[in-house]
Structures are given as structure tokens and as C-alpha cells.
Design an enzyme around this catalytic site. Structure first.
Site, PDB file in Angstrom:
ATOM      1  N   ARG A 104       1.007  -1.178   0.102  1.00 41.63           N
ATOM      2  CA  ARG A 104       0.070   0.223   0.098  1.00 41.63           C
ATOM      3  C   ARG A 104       0.915   1.158   0.181  1.00 41.63           C
ATOM      4  NH1 ARG A 104      -5.331   1.268   3.382  1.00 41.63           N
ATOM      5  NH2 ARG A 104      -6.054  -0.065   1.690  1.00 41.63           N
ATOM      6  N   HIS A 131      -7.271   0.829  -6.618  1.00 39.43           N
ATOM      7  CA  HIS A 131      -7.583  -0.170  -5.176  1.00 39.43           C
ATOM      8  C   HIS A 131      -8.043  -1.506  -5.848  1.00 39.43           C
ATOM      9  CE1 HIS A 131      -7.825  -1.340  -1.253  1.00 39.43           C
ATOM     10  NE2 HIS A 131      -8.827  -0.579  -0.796  1.00 39.43           N
ATOM     11  N   GLN A 134     -10.296  -4.071  -3.603  1.00 38.32           N
ATOM     12  CA  GLN A 134     -11.145  -3.391  -3.082  1.00 38.32           C
ATOM     13  C   GLN A 134     -12.507  -3.893  -4.116  1.00 38.32           C
ATOM     14  OE1 GLN A 134     -11.941  -1.849  -0.112  1.00 38.32           O
ATOM     15  NE2 GLN A 134     -14.113  -2.316  -0.764  1.00 38.32           N
ATOM     16  N   ASP A 224     -17.183   6.976  -1.822  1.00 37.37           N
ATOM     17  CA  ASP A 224     -16.032   6.792  -0.877  1.00 37.37           C
ATOM     18  C   ASP A 224     -15.567   8.128  -0.464  1.00 37.37           C
ATOM     19  OD1 ASP A 224     -13.519   6.006   0.051  1.00 37.37           O
ATOM     20  OD2 ASP A 224     -12.531   5.917  -1.914  1.00 37.37           O
ATOM     21  N   CYS A 264     -16.194   1.606   0.424  1.00 37.42           N
ATOM     22  CA  CYS A 264     -15.141   0.382   0.549  1.00 37.42           C
ATOM     23  C   CYS A 264     -14.791   0.530   2.145  1.00 37.42           C
ATOM     24  CB  CYS A 264     -14.142   0.903  -0.374  1.00 37.42           C
ATOM     25  SG  CYS A 264     -13.460   2.622  -0.056  1.00 37.42           S
ATOM     26  N   ARG A 292     -13.424  -9.069   1.195  1.00 36.88           N
ATOM     27  CA  ARG A 292     -11.980  -8.823   1.024  1.00 36.88           C
ATOM     28  C   ARG A 292     -11.097  -9.962   1.427  1.00 36.88           C
ATOM     29  NH1 ARG A 292      -9.760  -3.553   1.118  1.00 36.88           N
ATOM     30  NH2 ARG A 292      -7.837  -4.524   0.892  1.00 36.88           N
TER      31      ARG A 292
HETATM   32  N1  NVA Z   1      -9.961   6.425  -1.516  1.00 39.17           N
HETATM   33  C1  NVA Z   1      -9.646   6.118  -0.126  1.00 39.17           C
HETATM   34  C2  NVA Z   1      -9.802   4.449   0.111  1.00 39.17           C
HETATM   35  C3  NVA Z   1      -9.439   4.131   1.521  1.00 39.17           C
HETATM   36  C4  NVA Z   1      -9.672   2.788   1.755  1.00 39.17           C
HETATM   37  C5  NVA Z   1      -8.241   6.538   0.198  1.00 39.17           C
HETATM   38  O1  NVA Z   1      -7.364   6.175  -0.696  1.00 39.17           O
HETATM   39  O2  NVA Z   1      -7.854   6.975   1.133  1.00 39.17           O
HETATM   40  N1   CP Z   2     -11.214  -0.421   2.209  1.00 36.25           N
HETATM   41  C1   CP Z   2      -9.980  -0.447   2.830  1.00 36.25           C
HETATM   42  O1   CP Z   2      -9.126  -0.790   2.096  1.00 36.25           O
HETATM   43  O2   CP Z   2      -9.718  -0.259   4.186  1.00 36.25           O
HETATM   44  P1   CP Z   2      -8.515  -0.020   4.914  1.00 36.25           P
HETATM   45  O3   CP Z   2      -8.228   1.121   4.576  1.00 36.25           O
HETATM   46  O4   CP Z   2      -8.766  -0.064   6.508  1.00 36.25           O
HETATM   47  O5   CP Z   2      -7.586  -1.255   4.458  1.00 36.25           O
END
Ligand code: NVA
Ligand code: CP
Length: 308
Positions: A104, A131, A134, A224, A264, A292
Site C-alpha cells: 500500500r 485499489h 477492493q 467513497d 469501501c 476482502r
Molecule cells: N480512497 C480512499 C480509500 C481508502 C480505503 C483512500 O485512498 O484513502
Molecule cells: N477499504 C480499505 O481498504 O480499508 P483499509 O484502509 O482499512 O484497509
């Protein structure tokens, strides 16, 4: 065999996606029946987090353990990754000591460079651009709620309300592969950038100025956070710009009667979604989060063992 990475959704073909969804159904059923399934015994997953996470860490760590393997967690705070070691060097070293890597991070370029220097498959656990894990879970959740037929998303309409972020880009890639439509409504200045989304064309999405128009007749309404990780400095400005892009009960009313709501997570009630929607009958957010675990187990099985 060439190493197979999952860096964006369209790294998998339609046939591979169908295989993974079918395996997810089987793996989930085994798990629910307390049947031990350890195809990845002695395999080690390294998880690298440059941003926060609850679901992604938990689902990968639990998932690999449930498949008989183990996980190692690294973050930028207390490893050399946060102290300027080149990503190419880190990839060489980490991939000599593990069987699979999940990352990540920020720019997609970082994970691409890591993968180019990795001896083992690399999975995108979220970047600024995509992502993909997801959306695997989201589509599997849709399929489950529509009776389990893998083709059930074909021809359907997904309404994306809000920011054209990593999750949105991934929905757009998925629409091309699985032949459904995405109706996108973003505030001015936050529109989809097809190049950034890395689309083959623009035949599977349509943009709407008015979010209510985007939601009209949708089979699934999804949104989101207004401010994704890494963009915190824009938070106040975004709160003003996105104020009219909240998914509320009135918006759900113009969607199809049996439309599902997905997010998500983590969510901000009163911002991108009203509490009555996320906590309401059409919301499937907890199934979505649970899935997930199951889809990523199928993904890890596929990347390491191929079609079993
Ligand atoms: N769009 C959000 C998703 C978090 C799971 C982010 O990138 O923070
Ligand atoms: N939806 C998702 O990826 O959640 P986290 O940021 O908690 O991993």
C-alpha cells in the site's frame, strides 16, 4: 512461468477474473464450514504499508494464515523503507525472502518499480491511482447478492458519486472487463481522468453533472471519502466542493428499487453518505468488507499456484 502481478484491475483478464470469483465462492464456503484448506503452507507474504489500514492488513494477514502461510508486516515508520532506500533495492531483498508481496503506497509508479525488481508476485493494496483488491471484493459482493451467478453484473449500472479517486478508477477498469456501465458524477474540478484510470476506451462509463441523474436507475450506488489518504491538505476545500455529492435516502430512491449501496470504508456519516443509507436496508458494506478476506485468498492462491 512468468511472474503474475496484480498492480491494477486490468492485470487480470475476464477469464482470470471469472476463475478467481469461482474460487472465492468455494474458498468462502470451505471457510464457513470450518474446513481446513492449506494450499500455501510454508509460504510467506510480506505486507508493506506506507499508508494506514485496518481492512487490508487484517484481510491479508488473516487470509494467508487461513491458507496455511504466514505474514510479515512492514511499515515506513520503523523499516529502512522510510529512510530513502531505493525501492528497487528493497524489492530485490524483500522478494528473496518471501513468496508474495502486498504493498500500500502513494504513486502507482512506486509499486510498478517494485514489481519490476521483484522475484515474486506483487499485489496492489491501494495506491493513489487504484485499489484493485477492493473492487474484486465489491464485485464478488454484488454477485453474491444477485444469486451467485458470475455473469450477473454484466449490463448492470453502477453509480459512482463523489471523487474520481483510486476506487473510482478501478471501477472504471472493471466495467470494461466485465461489461457493465458506470455512471459517474463528480464536482467540477474532480472529473475522471481516463488516462490516469488507464482505460481502453470510454464506452463503459458516462459522466453526469447532477449526482441524482447518475443515480437514476442504478443497480448499485457507491461512493467513497471526499478526501483520500495523501490529500489531507485539501480536506476543508473538498468539504465545501463535495457538499452536494452526499448519497442520501432521496438519491437511493431514484436508483432501482433493489439497488445495493456500497462503500469501501472507512466512511464518514454526514459527509459522503447519510447514516440512514449506510446503516439502512440496501447497504451491504459489512459483506463487502468481509469479502476482502475471501477474494484475496482466491487471488493469492491464483498468483502462487495458478488455476487449481
Ligand atoms: N480512497 C480512499 C480509500 C481508502 C480505503 C483512500 O485512498 O484513502
Ligand atoms: N477499504 C480499505 O481498504 O480499508 P483499509 O484502509 O482499512 O484497509
Amino acid at each position: 512461468m512468468a511472474i503474475k502481478h496484480f498492480l491494477q484491475f486490468n492485470d487480470l483478464s475476464t477469464a482470470e477474473l471469472n476463475h478467481i470469483f469461482a474460487r472465492t465462492q468455494w474458498i468462502k464456503a470451505q471457510f464457513k464450514a470450518y474446513q481446513q484448506y492449506w494450499p500455501l503452507q510454508d509460504r510467506t507474504l510480506v505486507m508493506i504499508f506506507e499508508k494506514a489500514s485496518t481492512r487490508t492488513r487484517l484481510s491479508f494477514e488473516a487470509g494467508i494464515q487461513q491458507l496455511g502461510g504466514s505474514a510479515i508486516y512492514l511499515n515506513t515508520r520503523d523499516s529502512q523503507l522510510g529512510r530513502g532506500e531505493p525501492v528497487e533495492d528493497a524489492a530485490q531483498v524483500i522478494s528473496r525472502m518471501s513468496d508474495l508481496v502486498m504493498i500500500r503506497t502513494f504513486e502507482q509508479d512506486i509499486i510498478e518499480r517494485f514489481a519490476a525488481n521483484s522475484r515474486v508476485p506483487v499485489i496492489n493494496g491501494l495506491t493513489n491511482e487504484y485499489h484493485p483488491c477492493q473492487i474484486l471484493a465489491d464485485i464478488f459482493t454484488f454477485i453474491e447478492h444477485r444469486g451467485g451467478d458470475i455473469s450477473s453484473i454484466k449490463g448492470k449500472t453502477v453509480a459512482w458519486i463523489g471523487d474520481s479517486n483510486n476506487v473510482c478508477n478501478t471501477w472504471l477498469q472493471a466495467a470494461e472487463l466485465l461489461d457493465f456501465n458506470v455512471h459517474v458524477s463528480t464536482p467540477p474540478g474532480y472529473e475522471v481522468e481516463p488516462e490516469r484510470a488507464n482505460l481502453y476506451g470510454n464506452s463503459h462509463f458516462e459522466t453526469f453533472v447532477d449526482p441524482m441523474e447518475a443515480a437514476k436507475g442504478a443497480d448499485l450506488v457507491t461512493t467513497d471519502v471526499w478526501t483520500s489518504m495523501g490529500f489531507e491538505a485539501e480536506n476543508e476545500e473538498r468539504k465545501r466542493d463535495f457538499a452536494d455529492w452526499q448519497v442520501d435516502a432521496d438519491m437511493m430512491k431514484v436508483a432501482n428499487k433493489d439497488a445495493l449501496f456500497m462503500h469501501c470504508l472507512p466512511a464518514h456519516r454526514g459527509e459522503e453518505v447519510a447514516a440512514e443509507v449506510i446503516d439502512g436496508k440496501q447497504s451491504v458494506v459489512w459483506d463487502e468488507a468481509e469479502n476482502r478476506l475471501h477474494v484475496q485468498k482466491a487471488l493469492m492462491e491464483y498468483l502462487l499456484l495458478g488455476k487449481v
